[in-house]
Design a protein around this motif. Structure first.
Motif, mmCIF file in Angstrom:
data_model
loop_
_atom_site.group_PDB
_atom_site.id
_atom_site.type_symbol
_atom_site.label_atom_id
_atom_site.label_comp_id
_atom_site.label_asym_id
_atom_site.label_seq_id
_atom_site.Cartn_x
_atom_site.Cartn_y
_atom_site.Cartn_z
ATOM 1 N N LYS A 49 -5.886 -6.166 3.632
ATOM 2 C CA LYS A 49 -5.350 -6.924 2.503
ATOM 3 C C LYS A 49 -5.446 -8.433 2.743
ATOM 4 O O LYS A 49 -5.406 -9.217 1.805
ATOM 5 C CB LYS A 49 -3.909 -6.518 2.193
ATOM 6 N N SER A 217 1.534 -5.430 13.344
ATOM 7 C CA SER A 217 0.974 -6.753 13.595
ATOM 8 C C SER A 217 2.039 -7.825 13.483
ATOM 9 O O SER A 217 3.159 -7.626 13.910
ATOM 10 C CB SER A 217 -0.170 -7.007 12.626
ATOM 11 N N GLU A 259 -2.667 -3.447 14.047
ATOM 12 C CA GLU A 259 -3.307 -3.675 12.759
ATOM 13 C C GLU A 259 -3.181 -5.133 12.343
ATOM 14 O O GLU A 259 -2.455 -5.463 11.415
ATOM 15 C CB GLU A 259 -2.718 -2.742 11.700
HETATM 16 C C1 PLP Z 1 0.116 -6.856 6.003
HETATM 17 C C2 PLP Z 1 0.199 -5.843 7.036
HETATM 18 C C3 PLP Z 1 -0.351 -6.072 8.306
HETATM 19 C C4 PLP Z 1 -1.025 -7.358 8.699
HETATM 20 O O1 PLP Z 1 -0.119 -8.404 8.940
HETATM 21 P P1 PLP Z 1 -0.656 -9.806 9.495
HETATM 22 O O2 PLP Z 1 0.546 -10.666 9.566
HETATM 23 O O3 PLP Z 1 -1.666 -10.324 8.526
HETATM 24 O O4 PLP Z 1 -1.291 -9.574 10.805
HETATM 25 C C5 PLP Z 1 -0.274 -5.051 9.221
HETATM 26 N N1 PLP Z 1 0.315 -3.873 8.918
HETATM 27 C C6 PLP Z 1 0.863 -3.621 7.708
HETATM 28 C C7 PLP Z 1 1.486 -2.308 7.440
HETATM 29 C C8 PLP Z 1 0.825 -4.598 6.735
HETATM 30 O O5 PLP Z 1 1.380 -4.351 5.543
#
Ligand code: PLP
Length: 407
Positions: A49, A217, A259
């Protein structure tokens, strides 16, 4: 990526345009791999995303990453970009059982974050392996707008409800193959992350057939000089050691998954705009650019700071500016910014424009979304064309009111 490359891209493209540096993405990926090189089975799933262009996804696949998705459309984009369904994890929040079933049907790893959905899914499809997203109630973030760990958050299943999860698992005989947490963006403090990880480890021991633990993350990257960034190397050392311990206790060498979104793509991105006019008021000097929150909404949405530099006059004397857009709303990108002296027609570059920038664009004011360029192997590759009027009206239906329109 330097100013002269950005300038040459800006000259060839109609502005505004997003530019991504593939090498920087690769560097960040390597850095993460390196920090966790002690882990036998490391799985990095890119949270798409953040930046979902299919060429970016394909590049992630080339590097060896999997994909973290939050909608069935992102799952389909991933497959379009060449990912196998088994390399995709689907971590939605608040979506219908039907959409989750669709993703499961495609062979994607399901991650469920609601007791109600867990019970329904487990009852209907007990043989499909499911990961559960827990909420450890730890606020790792510094910005309360983007912390998702607190007790009344809509994300995850509360750790206080694990007994309920266990009852569902027992009653349905479903297979839980992973436990997941994502405590939100911007981890400032490694200790906080490790504290949350302990809760994940404790929870994991309650499930017998796990294949992976997913630590989510929230790694912080610097947005301006002096910003704290997550010390990935230190986190790597500490978490790797603790993970080995866990695997011993658990009795099998399972996968450790992350992630990251921002960490992989934020710093790789530049957003280039042109200055339409300089406008002085009694107290301000405005640099008015050919963009607005239709193209980059983070500063207006949650006060994000994006550094702005003048790549047309990088050596110029620094002056104070308010950089604003052309949208008929307040759309201030930055106030009282010290920027090398700006003339009308200059190209400004926004830094850290890789994550949550293009993916949040809109057509407000009926403006076109910008083009996207990937700088790869010393070449500028167009990975998304700039929109045209055709794109704006593509799905619209013009009724003919001269003839009687049927109800
Ligand atoms: C948005 C999201 C991420 C990524 O977060 P970042 O701060 O961009 O690294 C990881 N896991 C889930 C479930 C998310 O919704």
């Amino acid at each position: 990526m330097n100013d002269s490359i950005l300038r040459s891209i800006a000259e060839k493209q109609e502005n505004p345009v997003y530019v991504y540096d593939a090498e920087k993405i690769q560097q960040q990926y390597n850095r993460l791999q390196n920090a966790f090189k002690g882990v036998e089975k490391l799985q990095v799933n890119y949270a798409c995303k953040a930046l979902s262009n299919i060429s970016i996804l394909a590049f992630m696949k080339e590097m060896g990453a999997g994909l973290d998705t939050v909608s069935i459309q992102e799952v389909k984009l991933g497959i379009e970009a060449g990912f196998a369904p088994s390399d995709i994890i689907y971590t939605p929040n608040g979506v219908s059982l039907k959409e989750i079933e669709k993703a499961a049907d495609m062979g994607v790893q399901i991650n469920i974050d609601s007791l109600s959905i867990l019970e329904q899914f487990g009852t209907k499809h007990p043989s499909v392996p499911v990961c559960i997203r827990i909420n450890p109630h730890v606020m790792a973030g510094g910005n309360s707008n983007i912390s998702v760990g607190h007790i009344d958050s809509k994300f995850g299943i509360s750790i206080h409800q694990i007994p309920h999860v266990l009852r569902i698992v027992e009653n349905t005989n479903m297979h839980i193959n992973g436990v997941h947490m994502h405590t939100g963006s911007d981890i400032l403090d490694i200790e906080v992350f490790l504290y949350a990880s302990e809760i994940l480890f404790q929870t994991a021991l309650k499930f017998k057939n796990l294949e992976f633990l997913d630590f989510g993350s929230g790694f912080k990257v610097p947005y301006k000089e002096g910003d704290v960034e997550t010390n990935i190397e230190e986190l790597g050392d500490k978490l790797t050691e603790r993970f080995h311990q866990f695997c011993k206790t658990y009795g099998s060498e399972i996968k450790l998954a992350f992630e990251p979104g921002k960490f992989l793509v934020s710093q790789a991105g530049y957003f280039l705009v042109k200055v339409n006019a300089i406008k002085q008021t009694t107290s301000n000097v405005f640099a008015q650019v050919d963009s607005g929150f239709n193209h980059l909404i983070r500063p207006m949405l949650y006060g994000s700071h994006h550094e702005i530099i003048n790549i047309s006059n990088p050596e110029g004397k620094e002056r104070f500016y308010n950089v604003v857009g052309y949208i008929c709303e307040t759309d201030t990108f930055g106030s009282n910014r010290k920027i090398a002296e700006i003339s009308e027609g200059d190209i400004l570059a926004f830094k850290n424009a890789g994550a949550y920038c293009f993916s949040m664009t809109s057509n407000y004011n009926s403006r076109f979304r910008p083009a996207e360029i990937l700088w790869y192997n010393d070449n500028a590759h167009i990975i998304r064309k700039r929109e045209t009027l055709k794109d704006l009206i593509h799905n619209q239906v013009l009724l003919n009111f001269k003839e009687k329109v049927e109800a």
